[in-house]
Design a protein around this motif. Structure first.
Motif, PDB file in Angstrom:
ATOM      1  N   ASP A  61      73.366 105.423  73.083  1.00 37.89           N
ATOM      2  CA  ASP A  61      73.561 106.671  73.818  1.00 37.89           C
ATOM      3  C   ASP A  61      72.884 107.846  73.107  1.00 37.89           C
ATOM      4  OD1 ASP A  61      75.015 105.363  75.731  1.00 37.89           O
ATOM      5  OD2 ASP A  61      76.977 105.868  74.870  1.00 37.89           O
ATOM      6  N   VAL A  62      72.990 107.877  71.774  1.00 39.06           N
ATOM      7  CA  VAL A  62      72.365 108.961  71.017  1.00 39.06           C
ATOM      8  C   VAL A  62      70.846 108.891  71.140  1.00 39.06           C
ATOM      9  CG1 VAL A  62      71.999 109.919  68.715  1.00 39.06           C
ATOM     10  CG2 VAL A  62      74.283 109.196  69.410  1.00 39.06           C
ATOM     11  N   LEU A  63      70.289 107.680  71.015  1.00 39.61           N
ATOM     12  CA  LEU A  63      68.835 107.516  71.153  1.00 39.61           C
ATOM     13  C   LEU A  63      68.366 107.965  72.531  1.00 39.61           C
ATOM     14  CD1 LEU A  63      68.294 104.067  69.390  1.00 39.61           C
ATOM     15  CD2 LEU A  63      67.473 106.295  68.596  1.00 39.61           C
ATOM     16  N   LYS A  64      69.135 107.600  73.537  1.00 38.78           N
ATOM     17  CA  LYS A  64      68.787 108.004  74.897  1.00 38.78           C
ATOM     18  C   LYS A  64      68.831 109.519  75.029  1.00 38.78           C
ATOM     19  CE  LYS A  64      70.018 107.118  79.742  1.00 38.78           C
ATOM     20  NZ  LYS A  64      70.948 106.394  80.647  1.00 38.78           N
ATOM     21  N   GLY A  65      69.836 110.126  74.420  1.00 40.16           N
ATOM     22  CA  GLY A  65      69.947 111.577  74.472  1.00 40.16           C
ATOM     23  C   GLY A  65      68.811 112.278  73.741  1.00 40.16           C
ATOM     24  N   LEU A  66      68.293 111.636  72.690  1.00 39.84           N
ATOM     25  CA  LEU A  66      67.173 112.205  71.939  1.00 39.84           C
ATOM     26  C   LEU A  66      65.837 111.982  72.635  1.00 39.84           C
ATOM     27  CD1 LEU A  66      68.147 111.110  68.303  1.00 39.84           C
ATOM     28  CD2 LEU A  66      68.213 113.433  69.236  1.00 39.84           C
ATOM     29  N   GLY A  67      65.838 111.125  73.653  1.00 38.18           N
ATOM     30  CA  GLY A  67      64.596 110.823  74.343  1.00 38.18           C
ATOM     31  C   GLY A  67      63.742 109.796  73.617  1.00 38.18           C
ATOM     32  N   VAL A  81      67.376 102.683  62.352  1.00 41.17           N
ATOM     33  CA  VAL A  81      66.401 103.487  61.595  1.00 41.17           C
ATOM     34  C   VAL A  81      65.758 104.553  62.489  1.00 41.17           C
ATOM     35  CG1 VAL A  81      65.944 101.662  59.918  1.00 41.17           C
ATOM     36  CG2 VAL A  81      64.501 101.843  61.927  1.00 41.17           C
ATOM     37  N   ARG A  82      65.617 104.261  63.780  1.00 38.02           N
ATOM     38  CA  ARG A  82      65.072 105.279  64.682  1.00 38.02           C
ATOM     39  C   ARG A  82      66.007 106.470  64.782  1.00 38.02           C
ATOM     40  NH1 ARG A  82      62.653 102.007  69.982  1.00 38.02           N
ATOM     41  NH2 ARG A  82      60.726 101.268  68.993  1.00 38.02           N
ATOM     42  N   ILE A  83      67.288 106.205  64.840  1.00 39.36           N
ATOM     43  CA  ILE A  83      68.243 107.297  65.011  1.00 39.36           C
ATOM     44  C   ILE A  83      68.262 108.199  63.781  1.00 39.36           C
ATOM     45  CG2 ILE A  83      70.385 106.323  64.062  1.00 39.36           C
ATOM     46  CD1 ILE A  83      71.835 107.224  66.524  1.00 39.36           C
ATOM     47  N   THR A  87      61.869 111.033  65.645  1.00 40.66           N
ATOM     48  CA  THR A  87      62.041 112.066  66.652  1.00 40.66           C
ATOM     49  C   THR A  87      61.186 111.651  67.849  1.00 40.66           C
ATOM     50  OG1 THR A  87      60.127 113.416  66.004  1.00 40.66           O
ATOM     51  CG2 THR A  87      62.205 113.801  64.825  1.00 40.66           C
ATOM     52  N   PRO A  88      61.421 112.241  69.019  1.00 44.30           N
ATOM     53  CA  PRO A  88      60.591 111.872  70.173  1.00 44.30           C
ATOM     54  C   PRO A  88      59.100 112.051  69.915  1.00 44.30           C
ATOM     55  CG  PRO A  88      62.489 113.149  70.878  1.00 44.30           C
ATOM     56  CD  PRO A  88      62.493 113.186  69.383  1.00 44.30           C
ATOM     57  N   ALA A  89      58.745 112.995  69.051  1.00 42.48           N
ATOM     58  CA  ALA A  89      57.330 113.271  68.797  1.00 42.48           C
ATOM     59  C   ALA A  89      56.717 112.341  67.750  1.00 42.48           C
ATOM     60  CB  ALA A  89      57.157 114.714  68.344  1.00 42.48           C
ATOM     61  N   THR A  90      57.577 111.698  66.920  1.00 47.84           N
ATOM     62  CA  THR A  90      57.027 110.934  65.792  1.00 47.84           C
ATOM     63  C   THR A  90      57.254 109.425  65.850  1.00 47.84           C
ATOM     64  OG1 THR A  90      59.055 111.178  64.474  1.00 47.84           O
ATOM     65  CG2 THR A  90      57.368 112.912  64.268  1.00 47.84           C
ATOM     66  N   TYR A  91      58.204 108.954  66.668  1.00 45.43           N
ATOM     67  CA  TYR A  91      58.610 107.558  66.498  1.00 45.43           C
ATOM     68  C   TYR A  91      57.508 106.559  66.841  1.00 45.43           C
ATOM     69  CZ  TYR A  91      59.568 106.374  71.448  1.00 45.43           C
ATOM     70  OH  TYR A  91      59.471 106.078  72.786  1.00 45.43           O
ATOM     71  N   THR A  92      56.559 106.932  67.694  1.00 43.40           N
ATOM     72  CA  THR A  92      55.439 106.022  67.958  1.00 43.40           C
ATOM     73  C   THR A  92      54.385 106.105  66.851  1.00 43.40           C
ATOM     74  OG1 THR A  92      54.362 107.717  69.316  1.00 43.40           O
ATOM     75  CG2 THR A  92      55.736 106.088  70.455  1.00 43.40           C
ATOM     76  N   LYS A  93      54.257 107.266  66.214  1.00 41.79           N
ATOM     77  CA  LYS A  93      53.263 107.442  65.158  1.00 41.79           C
ATOM     78  C   LYS A  93      53.672 106.743  63.866  1.00 41.79           C
ATOM     79  CE  LYS A  93      51.917 111.997  66.945  1.00 41.79           C
ATOM     80  NZ  LYS A  93      51.857 113.461  66.656  1.00 41.79           N
ATOM     81  N   ILE A  94      54.968 106.658  63.608  1.00 39.54           N
ATOM     82  CA  ILE A  94      55.440 106.073  62.346  1.00 39.54           C
ATOM     83  C   ILE A  94      56.121 104.731  62.581  1.00 39.54           C
ATOM     84  CG2 ILE A  94      55.701 108.332  61.262  1.00 39.54           C
ATOM     85  CD1 ILE A  94      58.725 108.098  61.735  1.00 39.54           C
TER      86      ILE A  94
END
Length: 270
Positions: A61-67, A81-83, A87-94
Motif C-alpha cells: 500500500d505504501v509503495l502504491k501511494g508513493l507511485g 528495499v524500494r520502500i 523514489t518514483p524518480a529514481t527506482y528505475t535508475k538505481i
C-alpha cells in the motif's frame, strides 16, 4: 623505461595505495557501517512481513501511494528495499543497486541471519556485490529441463510430502494426462491453513515446477560441493595414515661404527 621513471611510477602507485587504504579505513568503512545498519533494519522488516501478511500488505500500500510500481513477480525483499531506498524518480535508475540490496536481504534470511548478525555476514561474504554476483551465476537451463528435475524428484515413492492422502475435489484435479495441479493455501489467524483455490492451468503449474526444479538443483549442488570437500578431507587423512604406516615400517638406517683413527707406526731411531 628509465630508472627515474620507474622510481617515480612506483612512488605514485605507493601514494595511490596509501590513499586507498585511508579511504577503506575511513570514509568507505564509515559509509558501509551506516549502510549495513539500514539493511539490518530492512532485514528486520522483511522477516516481520514474511511472518505477518498484514505487514506485507502495508508495504504494498505504501509503495502504491508513493507511485513506485511493481508486479506480481516483484519479490518481498525488493519491495522492502524500494520502500526504503527508492523514489518514483529514481527506482528505475538505481534498480541494479536495489537488486543487490534485495539479494543481500533474501540470502541473509535464507541462511538464518538476524539484523544483529547481518553486517558480519556481509563482510564474511565479501560485500554486497559479491553476494549479488554469487546469486546470479546460476546457468540458464531450459525450463523444460528444470521441470524434468522436479518431476523426477516428485515421482519418487519415498519422497516426503507436506500433506498426504486427502480426497481430490474437482477444483484440485490435474488436467487429463497430467499428474500435477496447484492449490492456493491461506494462512488462518489460528495458524492453520485452508485450501481456498485450485488450478491445473499448464502455464502456472509449469512455472511452479520450474521453481521446484531450481530448488532441487541448488540443493544438489550444495550437496555435491560438501561431498567433494569431504572426499578431499578423507583422502588427505588416508594419505597421512599411509605415510605414517610407511615411516613406521621402514627399516632404521644403518649406523656405521665409529672407527678409531689409525696410529702410524714408525720403525728405526727416533
Amino acid at each position: 623505461m628509465t630508472n627515474v621513471f620507474k622510481a617515480n611510477f612506483k612512488a605514485e602507485i605507493a601514494e595511490l595505495v596509501a590513499q586507498r587504504k585511508k579511504w577503506e579505513l575511513g570514509t568507505y568503512a564509515s559509509s558501509n557501517t551506516e549502510l549495513y545498519a539500514i539493511l539490518a533494519r530492512c532485514l528486520e522488516l522483511y522477516q516481520q512481513a514474511a511472518k505477518e501478511p498484514h505487514v506485507a500488505d502495508a508495504i504494498k500500500d505504501v509503495l502504491k501511494g508513493l507511485g513506485i510500481k511493481g508486479n506480481s513477480g516483484t519479490s518481498l525483499a525488493t519491495k522492502v528495499v524500494r520502500i526504503v531506498f527508492a523514489t518514483p524518480a529514481t527506482y528505475t535508475k538505481i534498480k541494479q543497486r536495489l537488486y543487490g540490496y534485495a539479494r543481500v536481504i533474501a540470502v541473509a534470511d535464507a541462511e538464518d541471519q538476524t539484523p544483529q548478525t547481518l553486517a558480519a555476514f556481509i563482510e564474511h561474504k565479501g560485500g554486497i556485490d559479491e553476494i549479488r554476483r554469487a546469486s546470479s551465476t546460476t546457468p540458464a537451463n531450459a525450463p523444460e529441463a528444470i521441470q524434468s528435475i522436479a518431476k523426477a524428484e516428485f515421482a519418487k515413492a519415498d519422497r516426503p510430502t507436506l500433506y498426504d492422502a486427502f480426497e481430490l475435489k474437482p477444483e484440485l484435479m490435474p488436467a487429463k494426462g497430467e499428474r500435477y495441479a496447484l492449490a492456493l493455501v491461506r494462512k488462518n489467524a489460528d495458524g492453520t491453513g485452508s485450501i481456498i483455490f485450485g488450478t491445473n492451468k499448464a502455464s502456472i503449474v509449469n512455472s511452479v515446477l520450474t521453481e521446484a526444479g531450481k530448488a532441487f538443483q541448488s540443493t544438489a549442488a550444495e550437496a555435491a560441493v560438501s561431498d567433494l570437500h569431504q572426499s578431499a578431507e578423507d583422502q588427505k587423512r588416508a594419505n597421512l595414515a599411509a605415510l605414517s604406516k610407511m615411516m613406521a615400517q621402514a627399516p632404521a638406517p644403518a649406523v656405521e661404527a665409529a672407527q678409531a683413527p689409525a696410529v702410524e707406526t714408525r720403525t728405526g731411531n727416533h
